[in-house]
Structure formats: C-alpha cells, structure tokens
Design a protein around this motif. Structure first.
Motif, PDB file in Angstrom:
ATOM      1  N   GLY A  15       0.778  -1.235   0.000  1.00  0.00           N
ATOM      2  CA  GLY A  15       0.000   0.000   0.000  1.00  0.00           C
ATOM      3  C   GLY A  15       0.805   1.278   0.000  1.00  0.00           C
ATOM      4  O   GLY A  15       0.248   2.351  -0.176  1.00  0.00           O
ATOM      5  N   ASP A  16       2.120   1.201   0.193  1.00  0.00           N
ATOM      6  CA  ASP A  16       2.887   2.442   0.274  1.00  0.00           C
ATOM      7  C   ASP A  16       3.330   2.871  -1.119  1.00  0.00           C
ATOM      8  O   ASP A  16       4.044   2.168  -1.803  1.00  0.00           O
ATOM      9  N   ALA A  17       2.880   4.026  -1.499  1.00  0.00           N
ATOM     10  CA  ALA A  17       3.227   4.565  -2.819  1.00  0.00           C
ATOM     11  C   ALA A  17       4.406   5.532  -2.685  1.00  0.00           C
ATOM     12  O   ALA A  17       4.788   5.948  -1.593  1.00  0.00           O
ATOM     13  N   GLU A  18       4.986   5.892  -3.820  1.00  0.00           N
ATOM     14  CA  GLU A  18       6.061   6.877  -3.824  1.00  0.00           C
ATOM     15  C   GLU A  18       5.460   8.247  -3.518  1.00  0.00           C
ATOM     16  O   GLU A  18       4.571   8.723  -4.224  1.00  0.00           O
ATOM     17  N   LEU A  19       5.936   8.868  -2.470  1.00  0.00           N
ATOM     18  CA  LEU A  19       5.393  10.154  -2.063  1.00  0.00           C
ATOM     19  C   LEU A  19       6.168  11.333  -2.619  1.00  0.00           C
ATOM     20  O   LEU A  19       5.707  12.457  -2.564  1.00  0.00           O
ATOM     21  N   GLY A  20       7.356  11.093  -3.109  1.00  0.00           N
ATOM     22  CA  GLY A  20       8.162  12.180  -3.645  1.00  0.00           C
ATOM     23  C   GLY A  20       9.478  12.281  -2.912  1.00  0.00           C
ATOM     24  O   GLY A  20       9.827  11.465  -2.062  1.00  0.00           O
ATOM     25  N   PHE A  21      10.203  13.309  -3.249  1.00  0.00           N
ATOM     26  CA  PHE A  21      11.508  13.518  -2.654  1.00  0.00           C
ATOM     27  C   PHE A  21      11.426  14.667  -1.668  1.00  0.00           C
ATOM     28  O   PHE A  21      10.976  15.766  -2.013  1.00  0.00           O
TER      29      PHE A  21
END
Length: 138
Positions: free
Chosen positions: A78-84
């Motif tokens: 469930g954990d998506a890429e949130l950004g940098f």
C-alpha cells in the motif's frame, strides 16, 4: 476502500437515527423542535452519506481492489512513492516564520506585513531553487 464506504454509511445512518431521536426528545421536552440541533445533525448525516456515495463511486470506477481491501496483501503493497523530501532543508522553516510574521502583521500592525512579504518571496525562491546550485546541484 470498501471498509471506508461501509464506515461512512454506518456513520450516516447513526446521524440520521440520532436526528430522529433528537427531534422526538426536543418535542417531548419543549413542545416544539429545536431547529439548530436538528439541522446540524441532519446535515452531518447528509455529509457522511455524500462521502460514502462518493467513495463508493470511486471504488467502483477504479475497477480493481486496493491493497487495504485484500486479505492476502502485505503492508508494503500500500505504500506509494510520495516524492523527494530533503530532511536538511531550512527553507520550509524560514517560510513558516515569514508566514507567521505576515499573520502577525495582519493582527498587530499592517506595516509588519511589508517586512514579511519579501521574506516570503525569498523563502519560496530559495526552496524552489535549492537543488540548482551548491553541493546538491543536479
């Protein structure tokens, strides 16, 4: 998302039932309904129903199951890429201080806002171009 839809439908039904109980209670106590509470609780039921309806439509339009809806899913699914996000950046703190100074200027004296405005612009530019120069240039 199915669980969220069910929870919001339950919340909406609870508020609808509470509204009926509130109407009956206020009529038994005073002889007439108390309109502010009646409308507030009814609108809470409507809001919960709107959210449940919207989430149900979105879930149906997605076509697939979310990891939260599957029994065999792992936590990592469930954990998506949130950004940098740079943990060493001081620009957000400077921007928050400048915004606080701006709100202070609106509350105390408008002349302080004229001091805060250039600091806000400087903070935004610094945060935006943080990785364009220096050690962390790309």
């Amino acid at each position: 998302m199915r669980a969220n839809v069910a929870i919001f439908w339950v919340i909406g039904a609870f508020f609808a039932l509470a509204d009926v109980a509130y109407i009956v209670w206020s009529i038994l106590e005073t002889g007439e309904p108390e309109w502010v509470g009646l409308v507030a609780i009814a609108l809470s039921a409507v809001l919960a129903a709107f959210i449940a309806f919207y989430l149900g439509r979105v879930h149906k339009a997605q076509g697939g199951e979310l990891p939260e809806d599957r029994v065999d899913a792992n936590i990592d699914d469930g954990d998506a890429e949130l950004g940098f996000f740079s943990p060493w950046s001081w620009w957000p703190i400077m921007l928050a201080a400048a915004a606080a100074l701006g709100f202070l200027g609106l509350a105390v004296g408008f002349w302080i806002t004229f001091i805060a405005l250039p600091v806000v612009v400087l903070s935004l530019v610094g945060w935006t171009y943080e990785y364009y120069r220096g050690n962390f240039a790309r």
